[in-house]
Design an enzyme around this catalytic site. Structure first.
Site, PDB file in Angstrom:
ATOM      1  N   ALA A 118      58.119  67.832  93.364  1.00  0.00           N
ATOM      2  CA  ALA A 118      57.582  67.769  91.992  1.00  0.00           C
ATOM      3  C   ALA A 118      57.842  66.418  91.332  1.00  0.00           C
ATOM      4  CB  ALA A 118      58.205  68.886  91.147  1.00  0.00           C
ATOM      5  N   GLY A 119      58.481  65.502  92.050  1.00  0.00           N
ATOM      6  CA  GLY A 119      58.816  64.195  91.480  1.00  0.00           C
ATOM      7  C   GLY A 119      57.653  63.217  91.572  1.00  0.00           C
ATOM      8  N   ILE A 165      57.289  60.350  93.382  1.00  0.00           N
ATOM      9  CA  ILE A 165      56.853  59.974  94.736  1.00  0.00           C
ATOM     10  C   ILE A 165      56.089  61.147  95.351  1.00  0.00           C
ATOM     11  CG2 ILE A 165      57.584  59.346  97.084  1.00  0.00           C
ATOM     12  CD1 ILE A 165      59.889  57.768  95.844  1.00  0.00           C
ATOM     13  N   GLY A 166      56.604  62.354  95.133  1.00  0.00           N
ATOM     14  CA  GLY A 166      55.921  63.548  95.645  1.00  0.00           C
ATOM     15  C   GLY A 166      54.462  63.589  95.197  1.00  0.00           C
ATOM     16  N   ARG A 225      70.875  58.087  89.750  1.00  0.00           N
ATOM     17  CA  ARG A 225      72.086  57.580  89.108  1.00  0.00           C
ATOM     18  C   ARG A 225      71.993  57.831  87.609  1.00  0.00           C
ATOM     19  NH1 ARG A 225      74.428  52.217  91.457  1.00  0.00           N
ATOM     20  NH2 ARG A 225      76.494  52.189  90.557  1.00  0.00           N
ATOM     21  N   GLY A 285      65.039  59.437  99.796  1.00  0.00           N
ATOM     22  CA  GLY A 285      65.962  59.530  98.651  1.00  0.00           C
ATOM     23  C   GLY A 285      67.184  58.649  98.870  1.00  0.00           C
ATOM     24  N   ASN A 286      67.532  57.901  97.838  1.00  0.00           N
ATOM     25  CA  ASN A 286      68.625  56.922  97.969  1.00  0.00           C
ATOM     26  C   ASN A 286      70.014  57.497  97.734  1.00  0.00           C
ATOM     27  OD1 ASN A 286      67.323  54.523  98.675  1.00  0.00           O
ATOM     28  ND2 ASN A 286      66.439  54.390  96.615  1.00  0.00           N
ATOM     29  N   ASP A 345      60.351  47.977 102.116  1.00  0.00           N
ATOM     30  CA  ASP A 345      60.877  46.603 102.149  1.00  0.00           C
ATOM     31  C   ASP A 345      60.045  45.756 103.113  1.00  0.00           C
ATOM     32  OD1 ASP A 345      63.167  47.514 100.551  1.00  0.00           O
ATOM     33  OD2 ASP A 345      63.622  48.634 102.368  1.00  0.00           O
ATOM     34  N   HIS A 362      68.648  49.816 103.142  1.00  0.00           N
ATOM     35  CA  HIS A 362      67.648  49.744 102.067  1.00  0.00           C
ATOM     36  C   HIS A 362      68.405  49.535 100.751  1.00  0.00           C
ATOM     37  CE1 HIS A 362      64.462  50.492  99.286  1.00  0.00           C
ATOM     38  NE2 HIS A 362      65.134  51.495  98.765  1.00  0.00           N
TER      39      HIS A 362
HETATM   40  P1  NAX Z   1      61.877  61.654  90.669  1.00  0.00           P
HETATM   41  O1  NAX Z   1      63.122  61.770  89.832  1.00  0.00           O
HETATM   42  O2  NAX Z   1      60.558  61.455  90.024  1.00  0.00           O
HETATM   43  O3  NAX Z   1      61.764  62.960  91.588  1.00  0.00           O
HETATM   44  C1  NAX Z   1      62.828  63.467  92.325  1.00  0.00           C
HETATM   45  C2  NAX Z   1      62.571  64.927  92.560  1.00  0.00           C
HETATM   46  O4  NAX Z   1      63.585  65.404  93.440  1.00  0.00           O
HETATM   47  C3  NAX Z   1      62.625  65.775  91.279  1.00  0.00           C
HETATM   48  O5  NAX Z   1      61.491  66.633  91.232  1.00  0.00           O
HETATM   49  C4  NAX Z   1      63.923  66.541  91.435  1.00  0.00           C
HETATM   50  O6  NAX Z   1      63.862  67.824  90.813  1.00  0.00           O
HETATM   51  C5  NAX Z   1      64.004  66.652  92.954  1.00  0.00           C
HETATM   52  N1  NAX Z   1      65.339  66.928  93.478  1.00  0.00           N
HETATM   53  C6  NAX Z   1      66.529  66.457  93.056  1.00  0.00           C
HETATM   54  N2  NAX Z   1      67.511  66.990  93.786  1.00  0.00           N
HETATM   55  C7  NAX Z   1      66.936  67.788  94.718  1.00  0.00           C
HETATM   56  C8  NAX Z   1      67.435  68.616  95.749  1.00  0.00           C
HETATM   57  N3  NAX Z   1      68.745  68.743  95.953  1.00  0.00           N
HETATM   58  N4  NAX Z   1      66.549  69.298  96.496  1.00  0.00           N
HETATM   59  C9  NAX Z   1      65.228  69.200  96.283  1.00  0.00           C
HETATM   60  N5  NAX Z   1      64.692  68.446  95.303  1.00  0.00           N
HETATM   61  C10 NAX Z   1      65.543  67.749  94.535  1.00  0.00           C
HETATM   62  O7  NAX Z   1      62.228  60.500  91.716  1.00  0.00           O
HETATM   63  P2  NAX Z   1      61.219  59.674  92.634  1.00  0.00           P
HETATM   64  O8  NAX Z   1      60.747  58.501  91.882  1.00  0.00           O
HETATM   65  O9  NAX Z   1      60.223  60.599  93.241  1.00  0.00           O
HETATM   66  O10 NAX Z   1      62.240  59.096  93.751  1.00  0.00           O
HETATM   67  C11 NAX Z   1      62.844  59.941  94.692  1.00  0.00           C
HETATM   68  C12 NAX Z   1      63.893  59.174  95.488  1.00  0.00           C
HETATM   69  O11 NAX Z   1      63.293  58.101  96.210  1.00  0.00           O
HETATM   70  C13 NAX Z   1      64.996  58.542  94.632  1.00  0.00           C
HETATM   71  O12 NAX Z   1      66.246  58.796  95.260  1.00  0.00           O
HETATM   72  C14 NAX Z   1      64.679  57.055  94.729  1.00  0.00           C
HETATM   73  O13 NAX Z   1      65.848  56.261  94.559  1.00  0.00           O
HETATM   74  C15 NAX Z   1      64.142  56.961  96.131  1.00  0.00           C
HETATM   75  N6  NAX Z   1      63.368  55.762  96.476  1.00  0.00           N
HETATM   76  C16 NAX Z   1      63.509  55.259  97.735  1.00  0.00           C
HETATM   77  C17 NAX Z   1      62.790  54.191  98.184  1.00  0.00           C
HETATM   78  C18 NAX Z   1      62.975  53.669  99.574  1.00  0.00           C
HETATM   79  O14 NAX Z   1      62.350  52.652  99.885  1.00  0.00           O
HETATM   80  N7  NAX Z   1      63.762  54.268 100.449  1.00  0.00           N
HETATM   81  C19 NAX Z   1      61.855  53.477  97.284  1.00  0.00           C
HETATM   82  C20 NAX Z   1      61.404  54.297  96.114  1.00  0.00           C
HETATM   83  C21 NAX Z   1      62.482  55.165  95.491  1.00  0.00           C
HETATM   84  O15 NAX Z   1      63.271  54.350  94.678  1.00  0.00           O
END
Ligand code: NAX
Length: 329
Positions: free
Chosen positions: A13-14, A16-17, A92, A130-131, A162, A190
């Site tokens: 639901a986020g 990126i999703g 964070r 997820g980071n 990257d 990353h």
């Molecule tokens: P959002 O905050 O828009 O969405 C995150 C979603 O994850 C929310 O819907 C939240 O309810 C859900 N969530 C949280 N904990 C959960 C769990 N335990 N089980 C299932 N769902 C859970 O974040 P978004 O912008 O979509 O980014 C998601 C992640 O990608 C972040 O950790 C972000 O740092 C990371 N990224 C990684 C990148 C990479 O290159 N590896 C780049 C983009 C992004 O920064």
């Protein structure tokens, strides 16, 4: 018609999703002839928003979308899954130390690793977005393999954004088409410590380093621009990268499953000891892929500057690993 492939997306639901699911369902990740079943995981409080996303997916009437399930239970969302995109993570919060962020995420990725280890398809391929994604992938892998069903080498982390950012910077600098650039690699974590390395890169047979000309550009402009690109996007957009991150996730899985035909791409993969990186750490390496398997490109010469950069990003990963060791014991 092929049998559908089960694809789990967490954090569905986020943001990126939202940029990812429609492209998976339209066939951009696994091929225009490959049906998919989406198994979507998010937190209980995000289920209402997730329902809205599912309504939109339904309204696209994608011919390749053979089913959608939503759940807040990892044991349900990872059942029989063949491709798992672990996007959801704890962001964070204000005043949160890096150490707290690591620990909070370690809890999530231990639980999800256990669900994958017990319930996923034994050949499941996992991409952690997820980071901190390298260490989260490490945690999920170490937990999952304890159940003896899934392969440790199938846990990967996303360095592709990257890699793509570096490709684009090089194309702009040299005036060459982005598609003409080969043999780029991003080593390590990353994070801003990543080392984007174009020493081997070429464009239509010309060395990129010769086209760039100016040696100082690498240190003074290229590496800081690629390393801090995520922060620059937050500054400009007020939100973190989402469409480009989703695009990179699509590229990563597409190339892993469908092959790179000898081209290098960067994947965060379990080290086999190549280039002196300790075994088991999830580190960005140049890989080629075929028949659904990746191979780390071997035999590249590592000069003193690169050695320092690669050791620096490794040090950060080893510190992250030490920070979560107690949770994996
Ligand atoms: P959002 O905050 O828009 O969405 C995150 C979603 O994850 C929310 O819907 C939240 O309810 C859900 N969530 C949280 N904990 C959960 C769990 N335990 N089980 C299932 N769902 C859970 O974040 P978004 O912008 O979509 O980014 C998601 C992640 O990608 C972040 O950790 C972000 O740092 C990371 N990224 C990684 C990148 C990479 O290159 N590896 C780049 C983009 C992004 O920064």
């Amino acid at each position: 018609m092929k049998d559908p492939i089960r694809v789990t997306v967490t954090g569905a639901a986020g943001q990126i999703g939202y940029a990812l699911l429609f492209r998976i369902a339209s066939g951009e990740m696994l091929g225009k002839d490959q049906p998919v079943i989406l198994q979507l995981l998010d937190l209980p409080q995000a289920q209402k928003a997730l329902k809205g996303v599912i309504m939109e997916l339904e309204d696209c009437a994608f011919p390749l979308l053979a089913g959608i399930k939503a759940s807040d239970d990892a044991n349900v969302a990872f059942r029989d899954t063949q491709i798992a995109l672990l996007v959801g993570a704890r962001p964070r919060g204000p005043g949160m130390e890096r150490k707290d962020l690591l620990t909070e995420n370690a809890k999530i990725f231990t639980a999800q690793g256990a669900a994958i280890g017990q319930y996923a398809d034994p050949d499941v391929r996992v991409l952690v977005v997820g980071n901190p994604c390298n260490t989260n992938a490490y945690i999920a892998k170490e937990t999952a393999i304890k159940f003896g069903r899934v392969k440790s080498g199938n846990f990967t982390a996303m360095l592709r954004l990257d890699h793509n950012r570096a490709l684009s910077q090089l194309a702009t600098k040299t005036g060459r088409d982005v598609a003409s650039i080969r043999n780029l690699v991003v080593w390590g974590n990353h994070s801003p410590t990543m080392y984007a390395d174009y020493r081997f890169a070429t464009s239509n047979g010309d060395k990129i380093s010769a086209l760039v000309g100016d040696e100082a550009w690498n240190r003074e402009t290229f590496l800081p621009t690629v390393g801090k690109r995520g922060a620059a996007i937050i500054e400009a957009r007020g939100l973190s990268s989402a469409a480009s991150a989703a695009n990179a996730a699509i590229d990563h899985i597409h190339d892993w499953v469908l092959g790179t035909e000898g081209e290098w791409v960067t994947m965060g993969v379990e080290s086999d000891g190549s280039y002196g990186i300790p075994k088991g750490i999830i580190y960005g390496f140049p890989v080629t892929t075929e028949n659904g398997h990746y191979h780390i490109v071997q035999g590249l010469e590592i000069d003193t500057f690169s050695q320092e950069k690669m050791a620096n990003t490794l040090k950060e990963l080893e510190e992250e690993k030490a920070g979560v060791a107690a949770l994996l014991a």
